[in-house]
Design a protein around this motif. Sequence first.
Motif, short mmCIF file in Angstrom:
data_model
loop_
_atom_site.label_atom_id
_atom_site.label_comp_id
_atom_site.label_asym_id
_atom_site.label_seq_id
_atom_site.Cartn_x
_atom_site.Cartn_y
_atom_site.Cartn_z
N PRO A 1 49.47 45.14 21.50
CA PRO A 1 50.56 46.03 21.07
C PRO A 1 50.05 47.37 20.53
CG PRO A 1 50.44 44.06 19.70
CD PRO A 1 49.51 43.84 20.82
N VAL A 2 48.94 47.36 19.80
CA VAL A 2 48.40 48.63 19.28
C VAL A 2 47.94 49.51 20.44
CG1 VAL A 2 46.64 49.69 17.83
CG2 VAL A 2 47.76 47.60 17.08
N ALA A 3 47.27 48.90 21.43
CA ALA A 3 46.82 49.67 22.59
C ALA A 3 48.01 50.27 23.33
CB ALA A 3 46.01 48.77 23.53
N ILE A 4 49.11 49.52 23.41
CA ILE A 4 50.30 50.04 24.11
C ILE A 4 50.88 51.23 23.37
CG2 ILE A 4 52.72 49.53 24.56
CD1 ILE A 4 52.03 46.94 25.61
N VAL A 5 50.98 51.12 22.04
CA VAL A 5 51.54 52.24 21.27
C VAL A 5 50.65 53.47 21.44
CG1 VAL A 5 52.07 53.08 18.96
CG2 VAL A 5 52.77 50.79 19.64
N GLU A 6 49.32 53.25 21.46
CA GLU A 6 48.40 54.37 21.66
C GLU A 6 48.64 55.03 23.02
OE1 GLU A 6 46.57 56.02 19.64
OE2 GLU A 6 47.32 54.63 18.11
N ILE A 7 48.72 54.19 24.06
CA ILE A 7 48.89 54.74 25.41
C ILE A 7 50.26 55.40 25.55
CG2 ILE A 7 49.94 52.94 26.86
CD1 ILE A 7 47.54 53.21 28.70
N GLY A 8 51.23 54.93 24.74
CA GLY A 8 52.58 55.49 24.79
C GLY A 8 52.64 56.95 24.39
N ARG A 9 51.65 57.39 23.59
CA ARG A 9 51.66 58.78 23.14
C ARG A 9 51.40 59.72 24.32
NH1 ARG A 9 52.95 57.45 18.49
NH2 ARG A 9 51.68 56.21 17.06
#
Lengths: 252, 299
Positions: A209-217
């Motif tokens: 989930p943290v990686a997804i939020v990062e990539i979401g930026r």
Amino acid sequence: MVVLGLSAVFFLVPLLSAAEFSLRVPGGGYGLANYLTIATDEVLLSSLLVSLQIAVVTAALVLALVVPTAVWVRLRFPAAAVLLESATILPIVVPPVVMAAGIAFVQANLGGPVFRTLFASSFTALTPFYVVLALPFAYRSVDNGLAAIPLRTLVEAARNLGASLPVTLLRVVLPAIRSAVLGAAFLTLALVLGEIVIARILLYGDTFPVAIVEIGRSQAGVAVALTLASLVLTWLLLLAVSFAGATRRTPR
Amino acid sequence: MSLLETPAAPTETVRAAGSWRAALGLAPFVAYLLVFLGGPLYFVVSGALSDPDGRPTLDNLVASVTQPQYRAAFASSIVLSAGTAVIGAVAGAFLAQAVLTSRPHSPLRRIVSTASGVLAYFGGVPLAFAFIAALGQTGLATRFLRTAGLDLYASGFRIDSLTGLALTYVYFQIPLMVILITPALEGLLPQWREAAENLGASAWTYWRRIALPVLAPALGGATLVLFGNAFAAYATALALTSGSIPLLPTAIAAALSGNVLAGAQNVGLALGLDMVLVIAVVMVGYVVLQRRASRWQAR
């Protein structure tokens, strides 16, 4: 009917928008590119493996704590039911951000081999606390499952036939409540695949989930696609458990 | 020993020893919570009540409720939680009642109940992204409304504003309300409605004079839980806004990570303690109301 219609609009519009958004490809048109990123992006893929590893161990620990305790309370210690109920509210009263604050304090200020081992990786640091977060849901799910079966009769029958208590738990009780156990396991999976608060505050960036939020930026499409996929997948698993539980009861 | 044999009445000592053994069965569960929930909580409390050198002080707690940036965080957290709790409670109660009037065990029921669970408890991050997809600058709903003549962004709307966040919160508050209120709605006996109708009551009179007074404690309790739920939530805000809205959890995270001021970490822990106290008060209110609500469910 009006209420159901309005609710359907409110609940479906964001999900359909997410589906549409996730299928957009750069330069116009639609395709599966965003979903396929999971297979090609090494960071995302390895983060998914880390999170799945955490989820499996968390679910195993949660069930090992919850199933024997819930059985014990129902059979030997009904007076403790109220106490247990309030104990399962506690993780709600202490929200993840506050838990994270307490853990971060330990992480920053205390040393020693025990804490060094605990904070060595996201797997060792997050798993024990995700177990706490999952306990309320899992306890309720398993306890509801136990309420639906003739627990005392089953256990007494197994014991009279010479089964030990662990064998009774594993081979009689567990199969009888398997849909509740599966439900608890899937809820744990959903929790681990969605938890960003503790991981972010403790500075573990390698969970899914943290990686997804990062990539979401930078790539919102990928983030929308993967979060939608994990949400729908969890829901389908729970729906399947719900229907499986129903078909088992109908034949007489 | 045969199962039919009546066991002799246990003496006091035997019973006491028995309950000791019974309590021992809970030891692993209780010990786990004590270490991995009690542990962090202990450091929150002790850190909140001491200065960076470990001397006891109340300064952090005072700072956490008097400094302007923390007061602002408190204010917007409370407005956001109260607003979405009330909206979620009203909408969720109507939805739950609508679902209950459908056939039991129908696919609709199963879909609503499983979807409620997933959305209410684990929706945070996915919902943030779904709302960006729907109501972001290029979102589907934004474009649709624009062709229908309503330009959201021209009228000042932003998805990463307090309004946008509130909209996202309502999306998980409504399912939580459905989960919490359905048992109370199921507890309304059909005989009450029949009796009221036989005495000449209209549907409106039945709801206003009978059903709502019976449901009042349950509705109040559920609204409190919704408040606590929104007050504690952070994942959605973290994914949606990356910290641009001053909320209590944002302030805690900022105080913990920032090396802006000496002792900021202790103030962060004090904010955490404030948060636990607010939620604890809310949950006590819920338990009290829950007791009153169950009065009508006693058989």
